[in-house]
Design an enzyme around this catalytic site. Structure first.
Site, short mmCIF file in Angstrom:
data_model
loop_
_atom_site.label_atom_id
_atom_site.label_comp_id
_atom_site.label_asym_id
_atom_site.label_seq_id
_atom_site.Cartn_x
_atom_site.Cartn_y
_atom_site.Cartn_z
CE LYS A 171 -1.74 3.18 2.64
NZ LYS A 171 -1.96 4.15 1.61
N GLY A 224 6.78 6.08 7.85
CA GLY A 224 5.80 7.16 7.87
C GLY A 224 5.87 7.92 9.18
CB SER A 225 3.46 10.17 10.76
OG SER A 225 2.32 9.34 10.87
N GLY A 229 2.90 4.97 13.01
CA GLY A 229 3.83 3.92 13.44
C GLY A 229 3.34 3.27 14.74
CD GLU A 246 13.80 2.81 9.67
OE1 GLU A 246 14.03 3.88 10.27
OE2 GLU A 246 14.47 1.78 9.84
CB CYS A 280 13.00 10.40 7.67
SG CYS A 280 13.52 9.13 6.55
CD GLN A 327 4.90 18.45 5.58
OE1 GLN A 327 4.40 17.39 5.92
NE2 GLN A 327 5.62 19.19 6.43
CD GLU A 379 10.19 14.01 10.79
OE1 GLU A 379 9.14 13.36 10.95
OE2 GLU A 379 11.20 13.55 10.24
P1 ADP Z 1 2.40 11.29 6.57
O1 ADP Z 1 1.89 12.21 7.62
O2 ADP Z 1 3.82 11.48 6.22
O3 ADP Z 1 1.49 11.13 5.39
P2 ADP Z 1 1.43 8.77 7.57
O4 ADP Z 1 1.99 7.97 8.69
O5 ADP Z 1 0.05 9.33 7.71
O6 ADP Z 1 2.50 9.88 7.30
O7 ADP Z 1 1.46 7.93 6.22
C1 ADP Z 1 2.41 6.93 5.93
C2 ADP Z 1 1.68 5.75 5.33
O8 ADP Z 1 0.82 5.19 6.34
C3 ADP Z 1 0.77 6.10 4.15
O9 ADP Z 1 0.83 5.08 3.18
C4 ADP Z 1 -0.60 6.16 4.81
O10 ADP Z 1 -1.65 5.93 3.91
C5 ADP Z 1 -0.49 5.04 5.81
N1 ADP Z 1 -1.48 5.10 6.89
C6 ADP Z 1 -2.11 6.19 7.38
N2 ADP Z 1 -2.99 5.84 8.34
C7 ADP Z 1 -2.93 4.49 8.47
C8 ADP Z 1 -3.59 3.51 9.30
N3 ADP Z 1 -4.50 3.86 10.19
N4 ADP Z 1 -3.25 2.23 9.14
C9 ADP Z 1 -2.31 1.86 8.26
N5 ADP Z 1 -1.67 2.71 7.43
C10 ADP Z 1 -1.97 4.02 7.54
#
Ligand code: ADP
Length: 477
Positions: A171, A224-225, A229, A246, A280, A327, A379
């Protein structure tokens, strides 16, 4: 407009789509990309589960050939894929082509690793018994990726997952589906059997969450965030599943009095502002000792004057736009926070207009910041950097380590003593001497400590720690 569909069980499916918008020119739709549903995700997981027994026993030559073909095609199409990347994410065309080459190299590396799979045979402590230690694939791997490296991060998760015999549900981030679609199309045509690799583009709260909730996903690798995470971690513990995270960074770059000024300025400008600060591993805290502070700030500010912020596709652009409106708001909110906290705005801070409508922000430098300010602790993920003045090396090291994160850390110095001490005592997963904190090799471990990462390292031969499970077998001779 064609809809780029999801790949589930070897078929391209999906009729609902979302627009992929170019952040350098918001009038341009890069493409329409399928919006996966809960059902699509469940079907993809079921397909990956069904494909696992055969793929886990596939020959290493078959895996080698497929990964090699994918690497070769990505390299042959580097200009076209690089342009696609620059259009969907907003990093400059040379940066985007560089990232595409990196993705190709990662496939080449793991094509080689497939042929180097090996175990150990050791004597037992008991007589007449032999012990074999081997690595088995984990099962169905869920891959969840962010928007800032649209082709390299998918590559560094997909290549090892497939190399070690796992099947995949992938995904990508909502903002950048185009490169992910292209890479999956390439792998699919390279000969992966149906169901081994499934692509489900769509929302995190729908597709991602369904992956987290599935007992059939054996491992999740996430970049991701920090907030997401934590959700991955909580859901994975619930399912007794392996996970690898990460997340953020607040990477320090220490500049000592004895630094080569040009080297320090180049490293700071590169790691603070290139790729619009959206890495990052970007340096967002420049920790500078008193003797060089004013000279360094003057030279860095002069360098920032020369950097061109414009459309990512234009030649001569050094810094592309911020990735999207959300952003951009985060970045400008933090600029306001920095002002209110009493840091001095030494450069930038303003939105800029260019020929094409996009999310353009000046590189922004704060001076007289303290390490306790929110702009130094949280961050931002944009082209916003703060300079923190310190007395000496000891205070610089303590300040560098005083952060909830620990991904990358840098030092600019000509002192062997300080460079050596910093490498030993930095609390970061990656340490750079006279180099930007961003910009890593593809064949060695990548990852951090503290709030930045969780689980085994990514990349290089260390990737096997996540993507395989060790088995110890005993035989009576
Ligand atoms: P950013 O703020 O950098 O977009 P995210 O952590 O929201 O960081 O996004 C990183 C990835 O995690 C993306 O592919 C996003 O679609 C996915 N993501 C966001 N929410 C969820 C969730 N509840 N479960 C699993 N994946 C998610």
């Amino acid at each position: 407009m064609t809809i780029y569909q999801n790949l589930i069980a070897g078929e391209w499916v999906g009729s609902d789509a979302t627009k992929n918008i170019n952040p350098s020119d918001t009038n341009e739709v890069v493409g329409l990309y399928a919006d996966g549903t809960v059902e699509d995700t469940k079907n993809a997981i079921a397909a990956a589960k069904a494909a696992f027994p055969a793929w886990s026993r596939s020959g290493i030559w078959e895996r080698h050939v497929i990964l090699k073909k994918a690497g070769d095609e990505i390299m042959a199409r580097k200009d076209e894929l690089g342009a696609l990347l620059a259009r969907e994410e907003g990093k400059t065309l040379p940066e985007a082509i560089g990232e595409t080459i990196r993705a190709s190299q990662i496939f080449e590396f793991f094509a080689g690793e497939a042929l180097r799979l090996a175990g150990e045979i050791v004597p037992s402590v008991r007589p007449d018994i032999g012990v074999e230690i081997t690595r088995d694939p984990l099962g169905v791997i869920g891959i969840i990726t962010p928007w800032n490296f649209p082709i390299a991060i998918p590559a560094w998760k997909l290549a090892p997952a497939l190399c070690y015999g796992n099947t995949v549900v992938f995904k990508p981030a909502e903002l950048v589906p185009a490169c992910s679609w292209a890479i999956v199309d390439i792998l699919n045509r390279a000969g992966l059997p149906k169901g081994v690799l499934n692509l489900v583009m769509g929302r995190g709260s729908v597709v991602g969450q369904t992956m987290l909730d599935s007992p059939d996903v054996s491992g999740i690798t996430f970049t991701g965030s920090t907030g997401t995470g934590r959700r991955v971690a909580a859901a994975s513990i619930e399912h007794n599943r392996r996970f690898q995270l990460e997340m953020g960074g607040k990477n320090p770059m220490v500049v000592l009095d004895d630094a080569d000024l040009d080297v320090a300025v180049e490293a700071a400008a590169n790691s603070g502002f290139f790729s619009t600060g959206q890495r990052c591993t970007a340096s967002s805290r420049l920790i500078v000792t008193e003797g060089i502070h004013d000279k360094f700030v003057a030279a860095l500010t002069a360098k920032l004057e020369t950097l061109v912020v414009d459309n990512a596709m234009k030649s001569g652009t050094h810094i592309g736009p911020v990735v999207d409106e959300k952003q951009l708001k985060t970045d400008t909110d933090y600029i306001e926070i920095g002002r209110k906290e009493g840091a001095k705005l030494a450069f930038g801070g303003e939105l800029i207009k260019r020929e094409t409508p996009g999310f353009y922000l000046q590189p922004t430098l704060f001076t007289e910041a303290t390490n306790q300010m929110r702009i130094s602790r949280e961050e931002i993920f944009g082209p916003v950097v703060s300079v923190i003045r310190v007395r000496d090396y000891e205070e610089a090291l303590a300040t560098a380590n005083d952060t909830p994160f620990g991904l990358s850390a840098g030092i600019a110095t000509t002192s062997l003593k300080h460079a050596t001490h910093f490498k030993r005592n930095s609390e970061a997963g990656m340490v750079m001497v006279n180099l930007p904190t961003a910009g890593v090799d593809f064949h060695v471990p990548f990852g951090g400590r503290k709030g930045s990462s969780y689980g085994p390292r990514e990349q290089g031969k260390y990737a096997a720690e996540f993507y395989t499970s060790v088995k110890t077998a005993y035989t009576l001779a």
